[in-house]
Each structure stands twice: as C-alpha cells, then as structure tokens.
Design a protein around this motif. Structure first.
Motif, PDB file in Angstrom:
ATOM      1  N   UNK A 162       9.647 -30.256 -24.194  1.00 37.30           N
ATOM      2  CA  UNK A 162       9.447 -30.849 -25.517  1.00 37.30           C
ATOM      3  C   UNK A 162       9.634 -32.362 -25.501  1.00 37.30           C
ATOM      4  N   UNK A 163      10.511 -32.849 -24.610  1.00 39.39           N
ATOM      5  CA  UNK A 163      10.681 -34.300 -24.492  1.00 39.39           C
ATOM      6  C   UNK A 163       9.420 -34.948 -23.900  1.00 39.39           C
ATOM      7  N   UNK A 164       8.808 -34.269 -22.939  1.00 43.09           N
ATOM      8  CA  UNK A 164       7.559 -34.785 -22.369  1.00 43.09           C
ATOM      9  C   UNK A 164       6.482 -34.838 -23.452  1.00 43.09           C
ATOM     10  N   UNK A 165       6.395 -33.772 -24.221  1.00 44.81           N
ATOM     11  CA  UNK A 165       5.395 -33.733 -25.297  1.00 44.81           C
ATOM     12  C   UNK A 165       5.631 -34.864 -26.300  1.00 44.81           C
ATOM     13  N   UNK A 166       6.893 -35.090 -26.644  1.00 41.20           N
ATOM     14  CA  UNK A 166       7.210 -36.113 -27.649  1.00 41.20           C
ATOM     15  C   UNK A 166       6.865 -37.515 -27.129  1.00 41.20           C
ATOM     16  N   UNK A 167       7.173 -37.788 -25.860  1.00 39.50           N
ATOM     17  CA  UNK A 167       6.885 -39.109 -25.302  1.00 39.50           C
ATOM     18  C   UNK A 167       5.380 -39.374 -25.242  1.00 39.50           C
ATOM     19  N   UNK A 168       4.627 -38.383 -24.826  1.00 38.38           N
ATOM     20  CA  UNK A 168       3.185 -38.568 -24.729  1.00 38.38           C
ATOM     21  C   UNK A 168       2.547 -38.669 -26.106  1.00 38.38           C
ATOM     22  N   UNK A 169       3.077 -37.930 -27.069  1.00 37.48           N
ATOM     23  CA  UNK A 169       2.541 -38.009 -28.430  1.00 37.48           C
ATOM     24  C   UNK A 169       2.816 -39.373 -29.047  1.00 37.48           C
ATOM     25  N   UNK A 170       3.952 -39.992 -28.667  1.00 41.37           N
ATOM     26  CA  UNK A 170       4.325 -41.283 -29.239  1.00 41.37           C
ATOM     27  C   UNK A 170       3.611 -42.457 -28.582  1.00 41.37           C
ATOM     28  N   UNK A 171       2.968 -42.225 -27.438  1.00 42.05           N
ATOM     29  CA  UNK A 171       2.274 -43.306 -26.737  1.00 42.05           C
ATOM     30  C   UNK A 171       1.054 -43.738 -27.558  1.00 42.05           C
ATOM     31  N   UNK A 172       1.042 -44.987 -27.995  1.00 41.27           N
ATOM     32  CA  UNK A 172      -0.054 -45.480 -28.839  1.00 41.27           C
ATOM     33  C   UNK A 172      -1.339 -45.695 -28.056  1.00 41.27           C
ATOM     34  N   UNK A 173      -1.232 -45.758 -26.724  1.00 41.19           N
ATOM     35  CA  UNK A 173      -2.408 -45.920 -25.863  1.00 41.19           C
ATOM     36  C   UNK A 173      -3.252 -47.111 -26.321  1.00 41.19           C
ATOM     37  N   UNK A 174      -2.589 -48.222 -26.523  1.00 40.46           N
ATOM     38  CA  UNK A 174      -3.266 -49.388 -27.099  1.00 40.46           C
ATOM     39  C   UNK A 174      -3.571 -50.473 -26.071  1.00 40.46           C
ATOM     40  N   UNK A 175      -3.543 -50.117 -24.786  1.00 41.52           N
ATOM     41  CA  UNK A 175      -3.815 -51.103 -23.753  1.00 41.52           C
ATOM     42  C   UNK A 175      -5.213 -51.674 -23.880  1.00 41.52           C
ATOM     43  N   UNK A 183      -7.587 -49.347 -17.380  1.00 36.84           N
ATOM     44  CA  UNK A 183      -6.563 -49.401 -16.347  1.00 36.84           C
ATOM     45  C   UNK A 183      -5.153 -49.419 -16.918  1.00 36.84           C
ATOM     46  N   UNK A 184      -4.989 -49.877 -18.162  1.00 39.96           N
ATOM     47  CA  UNK A 184      -3.654 -49.953 -18.760  1.00 39.96           C
ATOM     48  C   UNK A 184      -3.344 -48.741 -19.630  1.00 39.96           C
ATOM     49  N   UNK A 185      -4.178 -47.738 -19.599  1.00 39.38           N
ATOM     50  CA  UNK A 185      -3.935 -46.506 -20.352  1.00 39.38           C
ATOM     51  C   UNK A 185      -3.251 -45.486 -19.450  1.00 39.38           C
ATOM     52  N   UNK A 186      -1.962 -45.221 -19.715  1.00 36.11           N
ATOM     53  CA  UNK A 186      -1.239 -44.228 -18.912  1.00 36.11           C
ATOM     54  C   UNK A 186      -1.899 -42.861 -19.031  1.00 36.11           C
ATOM     55  N   UNK A 187      -2.330 -42.512 -20.235  1.00 38.57           N
ATOM     56  CA  UNK A 187      -2.924 -41.201 -20.452  1.00 38.57           C
ATOM     57  C   UNK A 187      -4.219 -41.033 -19.674  1.00 38.57           C
ATOM     58  N   UNK A 188      -5.088 -42.030 -19.729  1.00 38.21           N
ATOM     59  CA  UNK A 188      -6.364 -41.929 -19.027  1.00 38.21           C
ATOM     60  C   UNK A 188      -6.153 -41.916 -17.517  1.00 38.21           C
ATOM     61  N   UNK A 189      -5.217 -42.736 -17.015  1.00 38.07           N
ATOM     62  CA  UNK A 189      -4.995 -42.771 -15.577  1.00 38.07           C
ATOM     63  C   UNK A 189      -4.370 -41.474 -15.068  1.00 38.07           C
ATOM     64  N   UNK A 190      -3.541 -40.825 -15.883  1.00 38.44           N
ATOM     65  CA  UNK A 190      -3.021 -39.522 -15.487  1.00 38.44           C
ATOM     66  C   UNK A 190      -4.122 -38.472 -15.494  1.00 38.44           C
TER      67      UNK A 190
END
Length: 360
Positions: free
Chosen positions: A289-302, A306-313
C-alpha cells in the motif's frame, strides 16, 4: 544534476558513445528537425542482439560502446557473456530491480549472462557489517531466482569466495593508480557527498571499484567477449576496466564493451532512486500500500520522457517493446484515460515484482 535528455546527450558526445534509438524514433515523436534526424542516424543502433531487435533494445538501454562488436561475436558463435552487478546496501529499489530484470530478459533471449552480487563491494565501500552483507546476499540470490534467472544457463555469484577473481583484481591493480580511480568516480558522487553517504574516495571504495573492474576483466582474460550492462551513471567503470586491461596487454578494445541504461528518476526532485538516499524511491522493504501511495502521489511533471519515473519504469518491464513504449510515451504526453490506466497497471505490476523479495 538531472538525468534528463541534456545529460544523456552530453555523456554520449563527450565519451563518443553510440545512441540506442532507431532513427525513426525522433521523427515519430513529431519533434524532429532534418538536422536532428541526421545526427540521430549517425549514432543509431542498427543491429540486433541475439533475437532482440534494435527497436526493443532501446527501451531497456540508452547508449553503448562496442556493443556492435559484441553482437557480431554472439552471431558468430564466439564465447560471449553479458555481465552486470548490484550493490547490497539494502533491499533493492526500482533501479536495482530493473537492472536485474534486464539481465533476466537477455538470458531469456538466448545470451549467456552473469549477475554478480556486490557483497564485498558493500563490505568495503559502505562499511556494511559482514554478517549483514551475507544475509542480504542470501536474499538477493533468492530474489534473482524468483525473477526468473536460470543458473543452469548463466552465472549468479557473490564476490566473496571467488579466489580466481580476487587474484585477477590483484593482477589488475598493478596497471591502475589513484588518478584512475579518482577519474572513474560515479557521476553522482557529488550528490552522495551532499547527502552524507561518504565524504571522500576512501581506500575501501577504491578496493570495491577494483574488484568490480576485475569482475569484467576476469571474463576477458578467459578469452570471452564481454558486454557490461550498467546504469549510465556508472559508465566510467567500464572505461576504467578497459584502461587497466589494455595496460595489462589484454584485448579490451575489441572484446570489452559497455551498454548503459537510463536512470529511474527519484522522488522529491532527486536525480535517481538510490538505496543510499532514503525517500528517493520505492524499495522491496515497503508494504504494497505504501508503494501504491507513492506512485499515486507522483505528479509525473518532468519536462521530458527521460525525467518521468513512471514511464522509465514501464520501459524496463521485460514485456515492453519499442512499439509499446512509443504508445505509452504518447499517452503520457497527451494525458487522459489511457495514461491513468497505464499508471494503474504499472503500479500493480511493480507491487507484484517487489512481493518476490524474500523475507528471511
């Protein structure tokens, strides 16, 4: 420092690396100019590796030096090994996990792969107590197996107890000096100093770097073609190994290659997810649940992909090929329902992967 497109362009230019990106990629994004197309074509990868196409390779790696020669050696049936390694400073974060998954992907596509668990690296460079290092090594061994690595078709080993590689490190040390180790510091060494991870290049850190180089050079000394897969922040380690091997008289220029990954951007504006910097990313020690919360809170505003953690994962997942990555990048740029859907799918995929970490 930011691991963005400008950083990657600078590393490639300064070290004369070749980019891993089919020349059609820039044009497909709609942002290319004729000059950019021409520049991209000069450095575009145009060869497969085993049965991985150039378009699929560029989702997992960013640039290389000498990988073309390695791919030719593989195609010609010559002895060839891809090698990578991970430090054991704690439970793996996303960057470590995806480095391991890349190795598993290469093995599944027919390559001989070695994964080295850097237990003596952590013992020397991080001053981690030996009992803790050995416990972590047990966990990492089991984790790598659960990720799908087949020890019957590759090598999974620790540094401790490998006397032959330790002897190679001793022989290699004659051909390196302090200036070489200072030059080869990771690009993020300044960040680590600012966060109190270390304050100077210690003797133990040099020993750890030497042993890492020996992990590569030992294979070279066995008359194998070697491709080292590392994060681009560690690219100088391959250059250091080449430098020492060439002074030793080994054929490093033709047989020791490097292929480098992009960084998984860290949270809170940090350039990468790191085991050494608490709060920079998600780790296998976190509840789901902590992983879910951190990823949900990521604004992905790079500012770029290349600066998007979500896209690079997403790019690093074994099942993500070039076409899937392009569709995901376009969904991120436009926003909307499809990108939200992909974020949710990625989150659950990561939760599943991290759940494989053994709790010993």
């Amino acid at each position: 420092m930011k691991f963005d497109s400008a950083y990657y362009d600078d590393v490639i230019a300064r070290h004369n690396y070749e980019r891993i990106a089919p020349e059609s990629t820039a044009a497909a994004s709609g942002s290319a100019t004729p000059e950019a197309d021409a520049e991209s074509a000069l450095g575009a990868i145009d060869f497969p590796l085993a049965d991985l196409s150039p378009n699929d390779l560029r989702t997992k790696w960013m640039c290389h030096t000498g990988a073309r020669d390695f791919a030719t050696a593989v195609a010609d049936g010559k002895p060839a090994t891809v090698t990578t390694g991970v430090g054991l400073g704690g439970p793996p974060h996303a960057g470590t996990v995806f480095q391991l998954l890349r190795a598993v992907t290469l093995q599944q596509h027919g390559l001989h792969v070695q994964i080295v668990l850097g237990d003596l690296d952590s013992y020397n460079a991080r001053r981690t107590p030996l009992a803790e290092v050995r416990r972590l090594a047990d966990q990492y061994e089991e984790f790598v197996r659960r990720l799908g690595f087949d020890e019957q078709r590759g090598v999974l080993r620790r540094q401790e107890g490998n006397a032959d590689v330790l002897a190679t490190a001793f022989l290699l040390s004659r051909h390196l000096d302090d200036a070489d180790f200072t030059w080869a510091e990771e690009d993020l060494s300044g960040l680590y100093r600012n966060h109190g991870v270390f304050d100077h290049l210690t003797y133990g850190m040099k020993q750890a770097t030497l042993l890492m180089a020996a992990d590569f050079v030992h294979l070279l000394a066995q008359d194998r073609h070697v491709l080292v897969s590392l994060g681009v922040d560690e690219h100088k380690y391959v250059a250091l190994a080449r430098r020492g091997a060439e002074r030793w008289g080994l054929p490093a220029a033709d047989r020791l290659s490097g292929i480098y990954t992009k960084m998984i951007p860290g949270f809170g504006g940090l350039p990468k997810m790191s085991k050494s910097i608490p709060g920079s990313g998600i780790t296998a020690a976190m509840p789901a649940d902590d992983i879910r919360a951190l990823l949900a809170a990521d604004t992905d505003s790079g500012p770029d992909d290349d600066t998007s953690a979500l896209l690079q994962m997403f790019a690093c997942l074994p099942e993500t090929g070039g076409h899937a990555y392009d569709l995901a990048a376009e969904a991120r740029r436009t926003g909307g329902h499809r990108w939200r859907e992909l974020r949710e799918e990625l989150t659950e995929r990561l939760v599943g992967i991290f759940s494989l970490w053994p709790q010993l």
